[in-house]
Design a protein around this motif. Structure first.
Motif, mmCIF file in Angstrom:
data_model
loop_
_atom_site.group_PDB
_atom_site.id
_atom_site.type_symbol
_atom_site.label_atom_id
_atom_site.label_comp_id
_atom_site.label_asym_id
_atom_site.label_seq_id
_atom_site.Cartn_x
_atom_site.Cartn_y
_atom_site.Cartn_z
ATOM 1 N N PRO A 146 -12.091 -9.392 10.132
ATOM 2 C CA PRO A 146 -12.316 -10.806 9.822
ATOM 3 C C PRO A 146 -13.576 -11.004 8.983
ATOM 4 O O PRO A 146 -14.605 -10.383 9.223
ATOM 5 N N GLY A 147 -13.459 -11.858 7.959
ATOM 6 C CA GLY A 147 -14.602 -12.191 7.126
ATOM 7 C C GLY A 147 -15.023 -11.126 6.143
ATOM 8 O O GLY A 147 -16.095 -11.225 5.530
ATOM 9 N N ALA A 148 -14.203 -10.107 5.944
ATOM 10 C CA ALA A 148 -14.558 -9.010 5.047
ATOM 11 C C ALA A 148 -14.773 -9.503 3.614
ATOM 12 O O ALA A 148 -14.163 -10.486 3.177
ATOM 13 N N GLY A 183 -10.146 -16.664 5.551
ATOM 14 C CA GLY A 183 -11.545 -16.475 5.917
ATOM 15 C C GLY A 183 -12.246 -15.323 5.239
ATOM 16 O O GLY A 183 -13.395 -14.995 5.603
ATOM 17 N N PHE A 184 -11.621 -14.711 4.237
ATOM 18 C CA PHE A 184 -12.262 -13.604 3.539
ATOM 19 C C PHE A 184 -13.189 -14.120 2.426
ATOM 20 O O PHE A 184 -12.954 -15.187 1.840
ATOM 21 N N ALA A 210 -13.533 -4.277 0.789
ATOM 22 C CA ALA A 210 -12.187 -3.969 0.308
ATOM 23 C C ALA A 210 -12.083 -4.294 -1.172
ATOM 24 O O ALA A 210 -12.634 -5.294 -1.640
ATOM 25 N N VAL A 211 -11.358 -3.447 -1.888
ATOM 26 C CA VAL A 211 -11.008 -3.704 -3.281
ATOM 27 C C VAL A 211 -9.489 -3.749 -3.359
ATOM 28 O O VAL A 211 -8.809 -2.856 -2.825
ATOM 29 N N VAL A 212 -8.959 -4.779 -4.005
ATOM 30 C CA VAL A 212 -7.511 -4.976 -4.100
ATOM 31 C C VAL A 212 -7.070 -4.857 -5.550
ATOM 32 O O VAL A 212 -7.582 -5.568 -6.427
ATOM 33 N N LEU A 213 -6.126 -3.954 -5.808
ATOM 34 C CA LEU A 213 -5.518 -3.805 -7.132
ATOM 35 C C LEU A 213 -4.015 -4.045 -6.955
ATOM 36 O O LEU A 213 -3.260 -3.135 -6.607
ATOM 37 N N GLY A 214 -3.587 -5.295 -7.164
ATOM 38 C CA GLY A 214 -2.197 -5.671 -6.960
ATOM 39 C C GLY A 214 -1.413 -5.727 -8.258
ATOM 40 O O GLY A 214 -1.782 -5.132 -9.274
ATOM 41 N N SER A 215 -0.299 -6.450 -8.216
ATOM 42 C CA SER A 215 0.523 -6.738 -9.405
ATOM 43 C C SER A 215 0.997 -5.489 -10.133
ATOM 44 O O SER A 215 1.238 -5.537 -11.343
#
Length: 234
Positions: free
Chosen positions: A46-48, A68-69, A106-111
């Motif tokens: 939570p809250g990352a 909540g991020f 966290a790092v997000v690489l979507g799409s």
């Protein structure tokens, strides 16, 4: 298109601004979100702090903020970032992102961006993921499913947005790269997008992550589309 240069092999048509990779700003502002926020959120505390790469018009950003991020949303299109609210925004190509010494939980690489046709660009994308994730953090990557380049044409309904999405064709253009054409049809508007995508086997995908210093922890979804990786500890 506000004077921006479209990249070779990338194009888009339809109402409103089109980004250099052929994405229509109004289209992406209309599209509904699927299970992505839940998949991402289930892997984080939570809250990352989250670095979202290629956020577009905030389709995934806004639900992550709502969960909540603490989201930093990155995109190279100013027009896309104008649609993003509730998150810190940074305008930059992903592969040349400069945030100094900042690191994220966290790092997000979507799409499906990891499937970009140019190997050098993919190295840059994954290098950015590795550079900005904390030593104890995670990288979440969305990859293409089986048959993405061969099970064509196909379509699905985005009922929440009132849109029919068609992947019309994937034409080989050399070196394992296909030029993919997609259509998005609403009652009042129609957009097309052409982009280049490289089909990656599981082995190739995992090898590219390893080259970038990322170790796969697990596949988060039964279809293997979402992957959780962590930085290799030296």
């Amino acid at each position: 298109m506000s004077g921006q240069l479209v990249r070779e092999g990338y194009a888009g048509t339809g109402p409103g601004s089109i980004t250099p990779d052929g994405c229509a700003v109004e289209l992406y502002a209309r599209m509904s979100v699927g299970s992505e926020p839940e998949v991402i959120g289930s892997a984080l505390r939570p809250g990352a702090s989250v670095l979202e790469l290629g956020c577009g018009a905030g389709r995934v950003t806004h639900p992550l903020v709502g969960l909540g991020f603490d989201v930093t949303a990155v995109d190279e299109s100013a027009q896309m970032l104008e649609r993003v609210s509730g998150a810190r925004t940074v305008r930059s190509p992903i592969e040349t992102l400069d945030l100094g010494e900042e690191r994220f939980d966290a790092v997000v690489l979507g799409s499906f961006l990891v499937h970009v046709g140019d190997h050098r660009v993919r190295e840059g994308l994954l290098g950015t993921c590795r550079r900005y994730v904390k030593d104890a953090g995670v990288v979440l990557i969305q990859r293409e499913g089986a048959g993405y380049h061969s099970d064509l044409p196909r379509e699905r309904e985005d009922r929440a947005a009132g849109c029919t999405i068609r992947i019309v064709s994937a034409v080989p253009v050399g070196d394992g790269v296909d030029e993919v054409r997609a259509e998005y049809v609403f009652e009042d508007a129609r957009w097309t997008q052409t982009f280049r995508s490289r089909e990656l086997s599981v082995e190739q995908f995992e090898a590219y992550l390893a080259e970038a210093g990322l170790v796969i922890d697990r596949y988060l979804t039964p279809d293997g589309l979402w992957v959780l990786a962590s930085p290799e500890q030296l």
